[in-house]
Design a protein around this motif. Sequence first.
Motif, PDB file in Angstrom:
ATOM      1  N   CYS A  72      78.885  23.197  37.514  1.00  0.00           N
ATOM      2  CA  CYS A  72      77.783  23.708  36.689  1.00  0.00           C
ATOM      3  C   CYS A  72      77.476  25.173  36.971  1.00  0.00           C
ATOM      4  CB  CYS A  72      76.527  22.890  36.932  1.00  0.00           C
ATOM      5  SG  CYS A  72      76.748  21.119  36.624  1.00  0.00           S
ATOM      6  N   HIS A  73      77.604  25.598  38.231  1.00  0.00           N
ATOM      7  CA  HIS A  73      77.291  26.983  38.608  1.00  0.00           C
ATOM      8  C   HIS A  73      78.562  27.814  38.539  1.00  0.00           C
ATOM      9  CE1 HIS A  73      73.213  26.058  39.988  1.00  0.00           C
ATOM     10  NE2 HIS A  73      73.721  24.908  40.368  1.00  0.00           N
ATOM     11  N   HIS A  74      78.562  28.806  37.666  1.00  0.00           N
ATOM     12  CA  HIS A  74      79.763  29.597  37.456  1.00  0.00           C
ATOM     13  C   HIS A  74      79.652  30.973  38.111  1.00  0.00           C
ATOM     14  CE1 HIS A  74      81.103  26.256  35.111  1.00  0.00           C
ATOM     15  NE2 HIS A  74      80.028  26.324  34.361  1.00  0.00           N
ATOM     16  N   GLU A  75      80.529  31.896  37.701  1.00  0.00           N
ATOM     17  CA  GLU A  75      80.628  33.225  38.310  1.00  0.00           C
ATOM     18  C   GLU A  75      79.348  34.058  38.214  1.00  0.00           C
ATOM     19  OE1 GLU A  75      83.997  34.837  39.323  1.00  0.00           O
ATOM     20  OE2 GLU A  75      84.129  32.665  39.698  1.00  0.00           O
ATOM     21  N   ASP A 103      71.944  32.462  31.566  1.00  0.00           N
ATOM     22  CA  ASP A 103      70.521  32.477  31.232  1.00  0.00           C
ATOM     23  C   ASP A 103      70.091  31.462  30.168  1.00  0.00           C
ATOM     24  OD1 ASP A 103      69.963  34.257  33.205  1.00  0.00           O
ATOM     25  OD2 ASP A 103      69.975  36.030  31.920  1.00  0.00           O
ATOM     26  N   PRO A 104      70.911  31.184  29.121  1.00  0.00           N
ATOM     27  CA  PRO A 104      70.434  30.237  28.108  1.00  0.00           C
ATOM     28  C   PRO A 104      70.052  28.871  28.699  1.00  0.00           C
ATOM     29  CG  PRO A 104      72.363  31.395  27.304  1.00  0.00           C
ATOM     30  CD  PRO A 104      72.190  31.795  28.755  1.00  0.00           C
ATOM     31  N   ALA A 105      70.699  28.476  29.792  1.00  0.00           N
ATOM     32  CA  ALA A 105      70.374  27.185  30.403  1.00  0.00           C
ATOM     33  C   ALA A 105      69.704  27.360  31.768  1.00  0.00           C
ATOM     34  CB  ALA A 105      71.634  26.341  30.532  1.00  0.00           C
ATOM     35  N   ARG A 106      69.349  28.603  32.120  1.00  0.00           N
ATOM     36  CA  ARG A 106      68.717  28.917  33.409  1.00  0.00           C
ATOM     37  C   ARG A 106      69.576  28.481  34.593  1.00  0.00           C
ATOM     38  NH1 ARG A 106      63.376  29.170  34.679  1.00  0.00           N
ATOM     39  NH2 ARG A 106      63.839  27.538  36.158  1.00  0.00           N
ATOM     40  N   VAL A 107      70.881  28.403  34.431  1.00  0.00           N
ATOM     41  CA  VAL A 107      71.723  27.998  35.562  1.00  0.00           C
ATOM     42  C   VAL A 107      72.141  29.240  36.340  1.00  0.00           C
ATOM     43  CG1 VAL A 107      73.708  26.642  36.314  1.00  0.00           C
ATOM     44  CG2 VAL A 107      72.656  26.170  34.106  1.00  0.00           C
ATOM     45  N   PRO A 108      71.700  29.340  37.598  1.00  0.00           N
ATOM     46  CA  PRO A 108      72.095  30.504  38.385  1.00  0.00           C
ATOM     47  C   PRO A 108      73.579  30.437  38.742  1.00  0.00           C
ATOM     48  CG  PRO A 108      70.791  28.986  39.737  1.00  0.00           C
ATOM     49  CD  PRO A 108      70.836  28.412  38.347  1.00  0.00           C
ATOM     50  N   GLY A 109      74.206  31.597  38.918  1.00  0.00           N
ATOM     51  CA  GLY A 109      75.623  31.600  39.250  1.00  0.00           C
ATOM     52  C   GLY A 109      76.025  32.791  40.107  1.00  0.00           C
ATOM     53  N   HIS A 110      77.145  32.613  40.784  1.00  0.00           N
ATOM     54  CA  HIS A 110      77.752  33.643  41.636  1.00  0.00           C
ATOM     55  C   HIS A 110      79.123  33.102  42.023  1.00  0.00           C
ATOM     56  CE1 HIS A 110      78.649  35.881  45.333  1.00  0.00           C
ATOM     57  NE2 HIS A 110      77.831  36.808  44.885  1.00  0.00           N
ATOM     58  N   PRO A 111      80.140  33.966  42.212  1.00  0.00           N
ATOM     59  CA  PRO A 111      81.474  33.468  42.581  1.00  0.00           C
ATOM     60  C   PRO A 111      81.466  32.615  43.859  1.00  0.00           C
ATOM     61  CG  PRO A 111      81.579  35.804  42.008  1.00  0.00           C
ATOM     62  CD  PRO A 111      80.120  35.421  41.994  1.00  0.00           C
ATOM     63  N   GLN A 112      80.522  32.884  44.775  1.00  0.00           N
ATOM     64  CA  GLN A 112      80.467  32.148  46.047  1.00  0.00           C
ATOM     65  C   GLN A 112      79.375  31.097  46.075  1.00  0.00           C
ATOM     66  OE1 GLN A 112      82.426  33.359  48.852  1.00  0.00           O
ATOM     67  NE2 GLN A 112      83.409  34.551  47.227  1.00  0.00           N
ATOM     68  N   TRP A 113      78.865  30.675  44.930  1.00  0.00           N
ATOM     69  CA  TRP A 113      77.692  29.787  44.909  1.00  0.00           C
ATOM     70  C   TRP A 113      77.899  28.569  45.786  1.00  0.00           C
ATOM     71  CZ3 TRP A 113      73.076  31.047  43.084  1.00  0.00           C
ATOM     72  CH2 TRP A 113      72.102  30.041  43.019  1.00  0.00           C
ATOM     73  N   ARG A 114      77.007  28.347  46.711  1.00  0.00           N
ATOM     74  CA  ARG A 114      77.083  27.164  47.584  1.00  0.00           C
ATOM     75  C   ARG A 114      75.762  26.987  48.310  1.00  0.00           C
ATOM     76  NH1 ARG A 114      79.458  31.521  50.081  1.00  0.00           N
ATOM     77  NH2 ARG A 114      78.858  31.919  52.251  1.00  0.00           N
ATOM     78  N   TRP A 133      72.034  38.196  45.183  1.00  0.00           N
ATOM     79  CA  TRP A 133      71.635  37.395  44.016  1.00  0.00           C
ATOM     80  C   TRP A 133      70.106  37.288  43.952  1.00  0.00           C
ATOM     81  CZ3 TRP A 133      68.799  32.914  43.682  1.00  0.00           C
ATOM     82  CH2 TRP A 133      68.754  32.313  42.412  1.00  0.00           C
ATOM     83  N   ALA A 134      69.461  37.287  45.118  1.00  0.00           N
ATOM     84  CA  ALA A 134      67.992  37.133  45.175  1.00  0.00           C
ATOM     85  C   ALA A 134      67.275  38.225  44.378  1.00  0.00           C
ATOM     86  CB  ALA A 134      67.511  37.153  46.627  1.00  0.00           C
ATOM     87  N   TRP A 135      67.924  39.378  44.168  1.00  0.00           N
ATOM     88  CA  TRP A 135      67.312  40.466  43.410  1.00  0.00           C
ATOM     89  C   TRP A 135      67.720  40.440  41.938  1.00  0.00           C
ATOM     90  CZ3 TRP A 135      68.448  40.886  48.572  1.00  0.00           C
ATOM     91  CH2 TRP A 135      67.378  41.222  49.397  1.00  0.00           C
ATOM     92  N   SER A 136      68.661  39.564  41.558  1.00  0.00           N
ATOM     93  CA  SER A 136      68.965  39.350  40.129  1.00  0.00           C
ATOM     94  C   SER A 136      69.182  37.874  39.886  1.00  0.00           C
ATOM     95  CB  SER A 136      70.189  40.143  39.674  1.00  0.00           C
ATOM     96  OG  SER A 136      70.816  40.820  40.723  1.00  0.00           O
ATOM     97  N   PRO A 137      68.114  37.095  40.006  1.00  0.00           N
ATOM     98  CA  PRO A 137      68.247  35.635  39.957  1.00  0.00           C
ATOM     99  C   PRO A 137      68.345  35.052  38.555  1.00  0.00           C
ATOM    100  CG  PRO A 137      65.953  36.200  40.331  1.00  0.00           C
ATOM    101  CD  PRO A 137      66.709  37.501  40.265  1.00  0.00           C
ATOM    102  N   GLY A 138      68.303  35.902  37.538  1.00  0.00           N
ATOM    103  CA  GLY A 138      68.458  35.384  36.174  1.00  0.00           C
ATOM    104  C   GLY A 138      67.125  35.047  35.526  1.00  0.00           C
TER     105      GLY A 138
END
Length: 111
Positions: A12-15, A19-30, A76-81
């Motif tokens: 579910c969490h991508h690169e 924003d349309p689904a409010r799903v946060p993402g990052h290449p290293q999401w964990r 990511w904390a400074w651009s959380p979507g």
Amino acid sequence: MGPPGGLACDSCHHEANFDPARVPGHPQWRLAPAEMAWQGRTLGQVCAQIKDPFRNGGKDMPALVKHMSEDSLVGWAWSPGAGRTPAPGTQKAFGALVKAWAAAGAACPKS
Ligand code: HEC
């Protein structure tokens, strides 16, 4: 421990943030390991834990400073979507504070 149904985070969490689904993402999401949890801990306890290589992913102080000031997963904390409040300031300003704290001896609050 994983999410319901044992789905990997990146199902579910991508690169990037979606924003349309409010799903946060990052290449290293964990998820951070349990020993890094801050919930219910005092400032002094969180501070000691951040500095402890056995509980911070094996980081010494220079590695810790680099992680906090440059790691884009921290950033990511400074651009959380959409719909999330960013951390105050910028990662650059935060990095400068962390560097100054480390240079001054990285003292922890007593409690
Ligand atoms: C089935 C899809 C799915 C899976 C699998 C999943 N997530 Fe999520 N996650 C979401 C969605 C959707 C949101 C956004 C929810 C919202 O804020 O509306 C979210 C939000 C989050 C948030 C932000 C919470 C907040 O308070 O803003 C974190 C952190 C997170 N997920 C971590 C993880 C981690 C780590 C894993 C793997 C262990 C994972 N997720 C697996 C769908 C998923």
